[in-house]
Design a protein around this motif. Structure first.
Motif, short mmCIF file in Angstrom:
data_model
loop_
_atom_site.label_atom_id
_atom_site.label_comp_id
_atom_site.label_asym_id
_atom_site.label_seq_id
_atom_site.Cartn_x
_atom_site.Cartn_y
_atom_site.Cartn_z
N TYR A 102 0.85 -1.19 0.00
CA TYR A 102 0.00 0.00 0.00
C TYR A 102 0.88 1.24 0.00
CZ TYR A 102 1.56 0.87 4.70
OH TYR A 102 2.37 1.15 5.78
N SER A 103 0.23 2.39 -0.20
CA SER A 103 0.89 3.68 -0.03
C SER A 103 -0.11 4.66 0.55
CB SER A 103 1.42 4.21 -1.37
OG SER A 103 2.04 5.47 -1.21
N VAL A 104 0.36 5.54 1.43
CA VAL A 104 -0.45 6.64 1.92
C VAL A 104 0.30 7.94 1.67
CG1 VAL A 104 -1.63 5.25 3.64
CG2 VAL A 104 0.45 6.48 4.28
N SER A 109 -0.85 8.64 8.29
CA SER A 109 -1.00 7.25 8.71
C SER A 109 -2.46 6.99 9.04
CB SER A 109 -0.12 6.95 9.93
OG SER A 109 -0.51 7.76 11.03
N LEU A 112 -6.39 0.18 7.65
CA LEU A 112 -7.32 -0.48 6.74
C LEU A 112 -8.19 -1.41 7.57
CD1 LEU A 112 -4.97 -1.43 3.76
CD2 LEU A 112 -6.98 0.06 3.60
N VAL A 127 -1.42 1.37 8.49
CA VAL A 127 -0.75 1.91 7.29
C VAL A 127 -0.08 3.23 7.67
CG1 VAL A 127 -2.27 0.78 5.63
CG2 VAL A 127 -2.90 3.02 6.52
N SER A 129 3.14 6.29 6.25
CA SER A 129 4.13 6.76 5.28
C SER A 129 5.53 6.78 5.88
CB SER A 129 3.77 8.16 4.80
OG SER A 129 3.80 9.08 5.89
N ALA A 169 -10.44 2.01 3.68
CA ALA A 169 -9.55 3.05 4.20
C ALA A 169 -10.22 3.76 5.36
CB ALA A 169 -9.20 4.03 3.09
N VAL A 174 -5.65 5.72 1.05
CA VAL A 174 -4.75 4.58 0.91
C VAL A 174 -4.77 4.10 -0.53
CG1 VAL A 174 -4.08 2.31 1.75
CG2 VAL A 174 -5.26 3.89 3.29
#
Length: 724
Positions: A102-104, A109, A112, A127, A129, A169, A174
């Motif tokens: 994943y990426s945020v 932060s 999920l 999640v 970064s 999300a 996300v």
């Protein structure tokens, strides 16, 4: 630590066009290559791409532009979820654990939420970064990269094949790339006679510092086994003096060591066996002088590393000294800011096999023959996904090296799927020697546009960077699919014209390569036989050795070749993806997927978003900095008659007026005005679309924007160009 892509290869407009000697029958054609087992590792999980799932979010990509979320994603596509949106997978197998790439957004932060058959689970997936958005300004051409991360959880219940598993999300946007479904076995028990780290005072809650307890257990168990029971154990400094011992956990999902450095030692008598636990670090940036690695240095001869989960480190294993006959197998190496594994000289008889690597910030697997040659060592049956700065597998020098049966996908920025190279970085270096065997590998979407050289890197590259290639390079039974640019590249990347020679390509299937099958840019020679190609983007062969006059590259047809007998005729320009297609029809968007640049961009809203075919993604210029411009390279001069400009169609994009002119150029230097500056209204009620008549034959299209009533920046979600 070596760096990548800082070479000096440049091509001027007077590059020499060398005739291609493709003489059938020079060598006896061999029979078609035998069928091989599927490449890659045998893995304990099954991956499902988010873009193939059901979603209330937005699919992004495909894109190969360096530094974008889509280009770093598996499959070059992913799904963007705003808070409250979901992506729903159908479980491909029984599972009780989930890993999600994943990426945020940077600095954010969240979580999920997980739903199974519509029921929300108590367990969530964190999640953040924190481990993403890595900058390496000392590596020429590198942009902010390492945009993704991996998060994992035991779900606390069994999921059956066919069940629905949704991710929602919570509190943050996300981007979900891929989900791994896995059935994790129960924790194994303590081996008889083993010394448990808890017997020496280790804290399985992860609160206390267990470093000394690990040291004492290793010293006490020499000749036997150290046991890491289920739990989390925090260590704060490296272990050394590790020899003649097995360090074993209850399984990589159960026994977890939290620490950015595990073993750091320059010598060991060997017989060290590390297995079945996780080491998860806190490395958030790449500092090449810091040994923030699982293993830094040596384990000694006849050692092994197996069943490990290595994550959030600089390098998984940076190996120097005597590691003779080391076996590294059945491991997962994720989210390293540099290499996954590097055999850094003097590796003899090392086998690296059946490992899974994802999201490396440099080469995923490398052999670098610094100080002494790596000899008789191999990378076999590994699966590598998304190295986001360099190569999937790189062999820098060495003697009698084997690269066999690997599956590599989605390289980005400064590298190829596989690189066989005499690039030395430092001295003393041992160039390629003996026989380099590259057999049975599968490369998917590998190769990239190198920003330092401003030209493409092939899926499989042989590079006489710092010296001529004297080794016998034997490439066989290769499958190359969807390379953004070329399939095979033969180059002298240092720009000094060393010969890339003694190369044989025997048996290859090339499908949908973006530009050419063979990209020859150095003096030298290769024989190709039984190479079949379909869906070639521009031409079969680009043969333009550099520097001009440095000597010919001779391609010899060994027989059995098909689908790539044409030659790119203009050595003053690089072929662009799809440039060899038939003349485009009036309904073909000439700008789709083309290289796009801009005077500036805001955050992740990069120029490539305006030509990616996704009206929901967009380019946004630097804010409060008019004028701004977006330029698209169509690849060749085209008689453009119409532009279609779009903004995202959602109603939240309220109506706005942008003031812009249209400029064009045939050479990328001198621009003329095709359409004078004018106000254009984008209104969601009419699809947020503007059509502009144009009359000019141009290769480069530029939109020069001086105002926007809806936002203090230029914005386009799609820029489309048509012949009528």
């Amino acid at each position: 630590m070596h760096t990548h892509g800082s070479g000096t290869l440049r091509r001027g407009p007077a590059a020499l066009a060398t005739a291609v000697a493709l003489a059938a029958g020079t060598l006896v054609a061999l029979a078609p290559a035998p069928a091989h087992a599927a490449a890659g590792a045998t893995l304990p999980f099954t991956s499902v791409e988010a873009e193939s799932a059901t979603t209330t979010g937005t699919r992004i990509g495909p894109d190969t532009t360096q530094g974008t979320l889509a280009s770093e994603a598996s499959g070059r596509q992913a799904v963007r979820l705003n808070a409250g949106q979901r992506v729903e997978f159908t479980a491909p197998r029984a599972a009780n654990a989930l890993t999600v790439a994943y990426s945020v957004p940077d600095g954010q932060s969240g979580t999920l939420a997980v739903y199974v058959n519509g029921q929300r689970l108590a367990r969530t997936l964190p999640v953040t970064s924190k481990y993403s958005y890595v900058d390496t300004p000392w590596i020429a051409g590198s942009r902010t990269h390492h945009l993704y991360d991996n998060t994992r959880a035991l779900l606390g219940q069994d999921v059956r094949a066919g069940d629905t598993v949704a991710l929602e999300a919570t509190g943050v946007q996300v981007t979900v790339d891929v989900a791994d479904f896995e059935q994790v076995a129960a924790a194994t028990g303590k081996p008889s006679g083993a010394v448990s780290v808890t017997d020496k005072g280790a804290d399985p809650s992860g609160q206390g510092d267990s470093t000394q307890a690990f040291r004492e257990a290793i010293a006490a168990a020499r000749g036997g086994t150290v046991w890491i029971p289920p739990g989390e154990f925090r260590i704060t400094s490296s272990l050394s003096g590790v020899e003649n011992v097995t360090v074993r956990g209850a399984g990589a999902w159960h026994s977890v060591v939290r620490g950015s450095r595990f073993i750091d030692q320059s010598a060991s008598s060997g017989n060290v066996h590390l297995r079945d636990f996780a080491v998860i670090g806190e490395v958030t940036e790449r500092v090449d002088s810091s040994p923030d690695n699982f293993v830094n240095g040596t384990l000694g001869p006849n050692s092994s590393v197996s069943g490990m989960w290595l994550q959030h480190l600089k390098v998984g294993l940076w190996l120097t000294g005597n590691n003779d006959n080391l076996v590294v197998e059945d491991n997962r190496i994720l989210d390293t800011t540099a290499d996954g594994l590097n055999l850094n000289g003097n590796a003899r008889g090392v086998k690296v096999r059946n490992n899974f690597l994802r999201n490396q910030g440099d080469d995923a697997l490398a052999m670098w023959s610094l100080y002494a040659p790596d000899t008789a060592s191999s990378f076999e049956n590994n699966t590598i996904s998304q190295p986001n700065l360099a190569n999937g597998i790189a062999i820098y020098g060495g003697t009698d090296i084997t690269v066999r049966g690997n599956l590599i996908s989605d390289t980005n920025a400064l590298g190829s799927g596989i690189a066989i190279s005499n690039q030395k970085f430092l001295d003393p270096f041992s160039p390629l020697a003996g026989t380099i065997t590259v057999d049975g590998n599968t490369l998917v979407r590998t190769g990239a546009m190198n920003p330092n050289w401003s030209h493409p890197m092939g899926a499989l590259r042989v590079d006489s960077y710092d010296s001529a290639i004297e080794a016998q390079v034997r490439i066989s039974n290769t499958t190359i699919t969807d390379s953004p640019y070329s399939a095979f590249e033969f180059v002298s990347g240092g720009g000094r014209g060393y010969a890339a020679k003694n190369i044989t390509v025997d048996g290859a299937t090339v499908r949908a390569t973006g530009t050419v099958v063979v990209q020859a840019e150095s003096p030298g020679a290769a024989t190709l036989r039984n190479v079949t190609a379909t869906g070639v983007g521009a031409a079969g062969i680009y043969n333009c050795p550099y520097p001009s006059g440095s000597g010919a590259f001779v391609l010899t047809d060994g027989g059995g070749n098909s689908g790539w007998n044409s030659t790119w005729s203009d050595c003053s320009t690089w072929p662009q993806p799809g440039q060899g297609n038939p003349d485009p029809g009036p309904d073909r968007n000439l700008a789709l997927g083309r290289p796009a640049t801009a005077t500036g961009s805001q955050d992740v809203y990069t120029p490539g978003k305006a030509v990616d075919g996704d009206a929901n993604s967009y380019w946004e210029s630097a804010n409060n900095a008019f004028p701004q411009a977006l330029t698209v390279d169509l690849g060749s001069a085209q008689p453009v008659r119409r532009l279609v400009l779009k903004l995202p169609p959602q109603s939240v994009w309220q109506a706005r007026t942008q003031t812009l002119s249209v400029q064009g150029s045939t050479d990328g230097s001198a621009y003329s005005t095709l359409v004078a500056s004018k106000e254009y209204r984008f209104d969601p009620a009419s699809g947020n679309t503007v059509t502009i008549p144009v009359n000019g034959t141009v290769r480069h299209l530029r939109l020069h924007v001086t105002g926007n009533t809806g936002w203090p920046a230029a914005q386009f979600s799609e820029v489309e160009a048509y012949l009528s």
